[in-house]
Write a protein that holds these residues in place. Structure first.
Motif, short mmCIF file in Angstrom:
data_model
loop_
_atom_site.label_atom_id
_atom_site.label_comp_id
_atom_site.label_asym_id
_atom_site.label_seq_id
_atom_site.Cartn_x
_atom_site.Cartn_y
_atom_site.Cartn_z
N GLN A 335 0.92 -1.51 0.21
CA GLN A 335 0.28 0.14 -0.35
C GLN A 335 0.97 1.27 0.21
O GLN A 335 0.66 2.41 -0.86
CB GLN A 335 -0.87 0.07 0.92
CG GLN A 335 -1.43 1.17 1.44
CD GLN A 335 -3.02 1.11 2.72
OE1 GLN A 335 -3.72 0.29 3.03
NE2 GLN A 335 -2.71 2.18 2.97
N HIS A 339 4.43 -0.50 4.66
CA HIS A 339 4.13 -1.18 4.71
C HIS A 339 4.79 -2.16 3.71
O HIS A 339 5.72 -2.07 2.96
CB HIS A 339 2.64 -1.57 3.66
CG HIS A 339 1.54 -0.72 4.48
ND1 HIS A 339 1.68 0.75 3.98
CD2 HIS A 339 0.68 -0.91 5.20
CE1 HIS A 339 0.69 1.08 4.21
NE2 HIS A 339 -0.25 -0.04 5.75
N GLY A 436 -8.25 -5.51 -1.10
CA GLY A 436 -7.96 -4.75 0.73
C GLY A 436 -7.55 -6.65 1.13
O GLY A 436 -7.96 -7.73 0.50
N LYS A 437 -6.03 -6.42 1.89
CA LYS A 437 -6.08 -7.99 2.16
C LYS A 437 -5.00 -7.52 3.08
O LYS A 437 -4.25 -6.83 3.37
CB LYS A 437 -4.60 -8.64 0.72
CG LYS A 437 -4.16 -10.03 1.48
CD LYS A 437 -3.71 -10.51 0.37
CE LYS A 437 -2.32 -11.49 0.13
NZ LYS A 437 -2.16 -12.42 -0.15
N ASP A 438 -4.41 -8.05 4.30
CA ASP A 438 -4.37 -8.15 5.55
C ASP A 438 -3.78 -6.35 6.11
O ASP A 438 -3.26 -5.80 5.68
CB ASP A 438 -3.37 -9.02 6.07
CG ASP A 438 -3.25 -10.03 5.60
OD1 ASP A 438 -4.45 -10.59 6.19
OD2 ASP A 438 -2.16 -11.13 4.76
N GLY A 439 -5.17 -5.15 5.80
CA GLY A 439 -4.77 -4.56 5.97
C GLY A 439 -4.04 -3.51 4.83
O GLY A 439 -4.15 -2.13 5.36
N GLN A 440 -4.01 -4.01 3.58
CA GLN A 440 -3.16 -3.19 3.12
C GLN A 440 -4.14 -3.05 1.58
O GLN A 440 -4.90 -4.16 1.26
CB GLN A 440 -2.41 -3.56 2.35
CG GLN A 440 -1.06 -3.63 3.86
CD GLN A 440 0.34 -4.12 2.81
OE1 GLN A 440 0.91 -3.91 1.58
NE2 GLN A 440 0.65 -4.47 3.62
N THR B 44 4.34 -4.73 14.98
CA THR B 44 3.82 -5.61 14.83
C THR B 44 5.18 -6.99 14.71
O THR B 44 5.90 -7.09 13.89
CB THR B 44 3.43 -5.87 13.37
OG1 THR B 44 2.62 -5.01 13.35
CG2 THR B 44 2.48 -6.94 13.58
N TYR B 204 -8.89 -13.20 19.64
CA TYR B 204 -8.21 -12.47 19.58
C TYR B 204 -7.96 -11.67 21.53
O TYR B 204 -9.11 -12.31 22.12
CB TYR B 204 -8.60 -11.15 19.19
CG TYR B 204 -8.38 -9.70 19.20
CD1 TYR B 204 -7.13 -9.62 18.40
CD2 TYR B 204 -9.11 -9.38 19.93
CE1 TYR B 204 -7.30 -7.82 18.17
CE2 TYR B 204 -9.12 -7.30 19.73
CZ TYR B 204 -7.60 -7.17 19.00
OH TYR B 204 -7.32 -6.19 18.45
#
Lengths: 464, 458
Positions: A335, A339, A436-440, B44, B204
């Motif tokens: 993104q 990232h 969108g994938k894993d937040g990107q 992370t 989670y």
């Protein structure tokens, strides 16, 4: 963006604790947008971002740090953070000479959006608003958005890759609300391409406005969508979303490698009807998901994923390809500089077939015709996926009849792919998408000709 | 890692405020200017098969500048706190407003005297937690999930994440707000496999003290979700009762709260716009947006325009009580801001709920199940962005879950859709559970039983 000698010193710092691979990804992005809503130019926005992400790979571990400080000191500090995160325990790796990647630009940009007066962008919005409202008194609200971006990237790594790219994108979207006795309905249309302001030499915003307005007006008379499994005919263009979800994500090597895809271990097998040839192609000039190099410095490629129904290959980024001892397929994207790259689609499309759209329709006794799709979602491990229909009609006796209200369809990837029993000769690309994938989120394109899914898709309506 | 400011620390926002003040000094007499500055640090750690897959260490910063002059609005943002870049951004915002059309209701938020309810969002223990311990936590979680059940054959990803940061809002209207926060979380996505079939789960936990993160909870949740759908089949189509657990009930409430945005109402995009004081939901439903609830990890002191967060009653016994407003929609609708502006540095404020709280009923989750003859206990919903239209109210989503037969959980089902309209779903609520919980995302929720939903399957 950066001096070659600076790049060398930053890579040396990144590899100073020992590294199998180190990379610097620098990015400079300018964006601007203008929004019309409620009959008025409501806001103009400009954005600027600049920074670099540094990646260090030691064995199976990746350390990553990013900074908005592109000075050599800032970059070296980030490189040291990344190196420490990768927890290498060796001595410095020798840095090879950098070789400039020669990648063909997918297209030339004729009119840089930054050079176009803002007043001209605003004019497009006002015109779209007027045209949408002129479609009828039923149109009670309109919003329209113009946006452009100019992204420059530089990628250099310890394999000796040095690549740069410049990606210019221009987008226009419009949404209309129609009101009637049955309540409110919405219609939307958008166009976006990896080109400059010349986009509007090819596309009339008035046409987009009319399409969006008509979609909303048509749905005022729509009946509730049926419930249950039915034959589905998808019109040319935006139906690519279905393939993006039904198998696109499942063919990404990172998910496959972790056993999180129903398509894992199926190379060389028949996974779809023999009418299906699916391609992912980052080289398609001007399309929303095209580029010269991916975000790992790899030139864009045209990759055949499924050939005549046979699974030919997955999509790969550098990390996954390195582990398999093969080349990346040019699908390593991210993104932004903040990232890590991962396997992503570019422009994914189904090649055209031989049937005419009329033949396909007249040959369908009953079912649903979808001419405009919304977004979608997939669980790659089970293969179950959904996608939305935003303009759809009933098919009765081989003819399109009544409009249907919105809803999702659900199916299972492998089941749906094998149930495709007609593919038209009217291929078209669809509108711009953000995947969108894993937040990107990254820009992607898709396209399909008219096609028919004989079974396997369940319409999520309320009518019996 | 910016050149101009240091890493955020509790109680050290003076330099951010000074930087914001230096931007405001550039405002001309006719201009109203608002500056939002923020900086954050995050880590992370992702682990896979006993090894660190990636470790990301990031510092980021950003600014958003809004200028209003003669009723015209301009905005610009940047991903930097460099003073030179901030001044360029200010100039961009100033240039942008020239092209916007005047709107008499445009204006910055005015201080309204509502007192801030102090929250304890900061956590020194998150900031001080050593990297090795972060890695160890993620590895420990991965190991526990793998060991929990023989059907768990792999894990797509297990992660520890944390973030801490601060932001300031300063404006020529007299707003001065500082917001700080820190939190941490763990998550895992196991794969359960029997024969050729794979199912996925998700577990989670989040909090403000890394040592207190509940690995047992995350493990049990992830394993249960991944394994309980094994053997799922596509059910026949029918109309039936559905049971949404708190986590899913609140996602429905979140969609509804979006329809109660004052901005949507003003622009004719809310089907509830004309229904104030009317029954829009079952009389069993009461919903409030209350970011001041300190017991929740989602509590906030100020909204996106720097006004004190406050409690806003949305639905009481099914009757629509009010809409959420930011300063623009409040002014234009003849009311006032409800402290409900939400935003990041990259966007102008918009109206949104911040911490939804449902009023609990009386019966436990088990009692709800045993009261249902034929129904679906929903495990997950998909396509919430593609099949739910908050303007028309059309609601159609993908789902999987467990059938409820004669008051007991029965066989797993998948590849089905649930459809109705948002208006009907609210009226068809037949019970609100007494199983209130503060969700790990912050909202306070209970289970919901909804009747007469169309299930499409085979």
């Amino acid at each position: 963006m950066l001096e070659e000698s600076t790049i060398q010193r930053v890579l040396a710092a990144a590899a100073s604790r020992g590294a199998d691979f180190a990379e610097i990804f620098a990015e400079e992005k300018r964006s601007s947008s203008a929004l019309l809503d409620d009959g008025r130019i409501e806001e103009l926005t400009s954005g600027r971002d600049r920074g670099a992400g540094i990646r260090v790979v030691v064995g199976e571990s990746t350390g990553f740090a990013h900074t908005s400080d592109l000075s050599e000191a800032g970059l070296i500090a980030a490189a040291e953070t990344a190196a420490s995160a990768a927890r290498g325990s060796g001595t410095g790796t020798t840095i090879v000479d950098l070789d400039r990647v020669n990648a063909q630009r997918p297209n030339l940009v004729r009119i840089m959006p930054g050079d176009v007066p803002k007043a001209k962008k605003v004019e497009l919005l006002l015109m779209a608003n007027e045209m949408a409202r002129a479609e009828g008194a039923a149109i009670t609200q309109v919003s329209a958005r113009y946006a452009d971006s100019h992204r420059r990237i530089l990628v250099a790594n310890t394999d000796g890759t040095l690549g740069t790219d410049e990606q210019v994108k221009t987008l226009f979207s419009i949404s209309a609300v129609a009101s009637g006795d049955t309540g409110m309905q919405t219609g939307r249309e958008s166009i976006g391409r990896t080109v400059g302001f010349e986009l509007f030499d090819t596309y009339e915003v008035g046409d987009l406005a009319r399409t969006a307005a008509q979609r909303a007006i048509t749905k005022l008379a729509a009946r509730p969508a049926p419930s249950g499994e039915m034959t589905v005919v998808i019109g040319p263009g935006g139906g690519g979303v279905m393939f993006h979800e039904a198998c696109g994500h499942g063919l990404e090597a990172d998910l496959v490698g972790k056993g999180a895809s129903v398509f894992a271990g199926r190379l060389g097998e028949q996974v779809a009807s023999s009418l299906v040839t699916l391609v992912d192609d980052g080289t398609m000039g001007g399309e929303w998901g095209c580029f010269a190099i991916d975000d790992e410095g790899r030139p864009a490629q045209r990759n055949v994923l499924i050939q005549d129904g046979i699974l030919v290959d997955y999509m790969w980024d550098g990390l996954r390809a390195r582990a398999e001892g093969r080349a990346s397929s040019g699908n390593g994207r991210r993104q932004s500089y903040q990232h890590l790259p991962m396997v992503r689609m570019t422009n994914t499309y189904l090649l055209g077939g031989t049937s005419t759209p009329d033949q396909i329709l007249s040959d369908t006794e009953s079912g649903v015709y979808i001419s405009h799709l919304g977004g979608g979602q997939v669980n790659t491990a089970t293969g179950d996926f959904v996608f939305g229909m935003t303009e759809a009609y009933l098919i009765e006796g081989g003819r399109i009849t009544e409009p249907l209200r919105e809803g999702n369809l659900i199916g299972n990837g492998p089941g749906v792919l094998t149930s495709i029993d007609a593919v038209g000769n009217d291929f078209a690309m669809g509108g711009p998408g953000t995947c969108g994938k894993d937040g990107q989120g990254v820009p992607v394109g898709d396209g399909v000709p008219t096609l028919r899914v004989a079974s396997g898709l369940t319409i999520g309506g309320t009518a019996a | 890692m910016t050149a101009t400011v240091s890493t955020p620390q509790s109680g050290h926002s003076e330099d951010l405020l000074a930087l914001a003040a230096s931007v405001l000094e550039q405002a001309t007499g006719a201009e109203q200017v608002e500056v939002l500055l923020s900086r954050a640090s995050s880590t992370t750690v992702k682990v896979y098969e006993g090894e660190v897959e990636s470790l990301t260490s990031a510092d980021s910063s950003g600014a958003g500048i809004r200028i209003i002059r003669d009723g015209r609005l301009g905005f610009a943002h940047c991903g930097s706190l460099d003073p030179t870049v901030l001044l360029e951004t200010l100039r961009e915002a100033r240039d942008n407003l020239e092209f916007a059309e005047p709107d008499e209701w445009n204006g910055l938020a005015q201080p309204d005297g509502v007192a801030v309810v102090a929250q304890n969002g900061w956590s020194d223990s998150v900031v001080a937690f050593p990297v090795d311990r972060k890695i160890a936590l993620a590895l420990e979680l991965e190991q526990r999930v793998l060991a929990a059940d023989s059907r768990i054959t792999g894990i797509r990803s297990t992660a520890y994440g944390d973030a801490w940061g601060e932001s300031v809002i300063l404006s020529t209207a007299g707003i001065e707000a500082v917001d700080r926060g820190a939190s941490c979380s763990i998550s895992t996505q196991p794969l359960a496999r029997v024969g050729e079939e794979t199912q996925t789960g998700f577990g989670y936990d989040s909090g403000r003290v890394p040592e207190s993160l509940d690995l047992d909870h995350a493990t049990a949740e992830a394993v249960d979700r991944a394994t309980r759908l094994l053997g799922a089949v596509k059910p026949p189509s029918a109309r039936m009762t559905i049971l949404l657990e708190p986590r899913l009930a609140i996602s429905l409430m979140g969609i509804v709260s979006g329809m109660l945005s004052g901005e949507s109402v003003l622009k004719g995009r809310s089907p509830f716009g004309e229904r104030l004081g009317e029954q829009i939901a079952s009389s069993l439903l009461s919903l409030i947006d209350d970011p001041t609830r300190s017991e929740s990890i989602g509590a906030e002191e100020v909204d996106g325009e720097g006004l004190a967060c406050r409690s806003n009653l949305l639905i009481s016994d099914g009757v629509l009580q009010g809409f959420l407003q930011d300063s623009y929609s409040g002014r234009r609708s003849g009311s006032a801001s409800t402290g409900s502006a939400v935003r990041g540095t990259r966007s102008l404020p918009g109206v949104g709920a911040q911490l939804l709280v449902m009023q609990p009923g009386t019966r436990s989750f088990e009692e709800l199940v045993s009261s249902i003859d034929l129904g679906l206990y929903v495990n997950s919903l998909s396509g919430m962005h593609s099949g739910v239209n908050t303007i028309s109210g059309d609601f159609s989503v993908g789902a999987d879950g467990l059938m409820i037969r004669n008051g007991s959980l029965a066989e797993p089902v998948r590849e089905l859709t649930l459809a109705s309209t948002l208006q009907r779903l609210l009226l068809d609520i037949s019970e609100v559970g007494g199983d209130f919980e503060w969700l790990r995302g912050g909202d306070g929720a209970c289970s919901l039983v909804i009747q007469d939903v169309s299930l499409s399957g085979a």
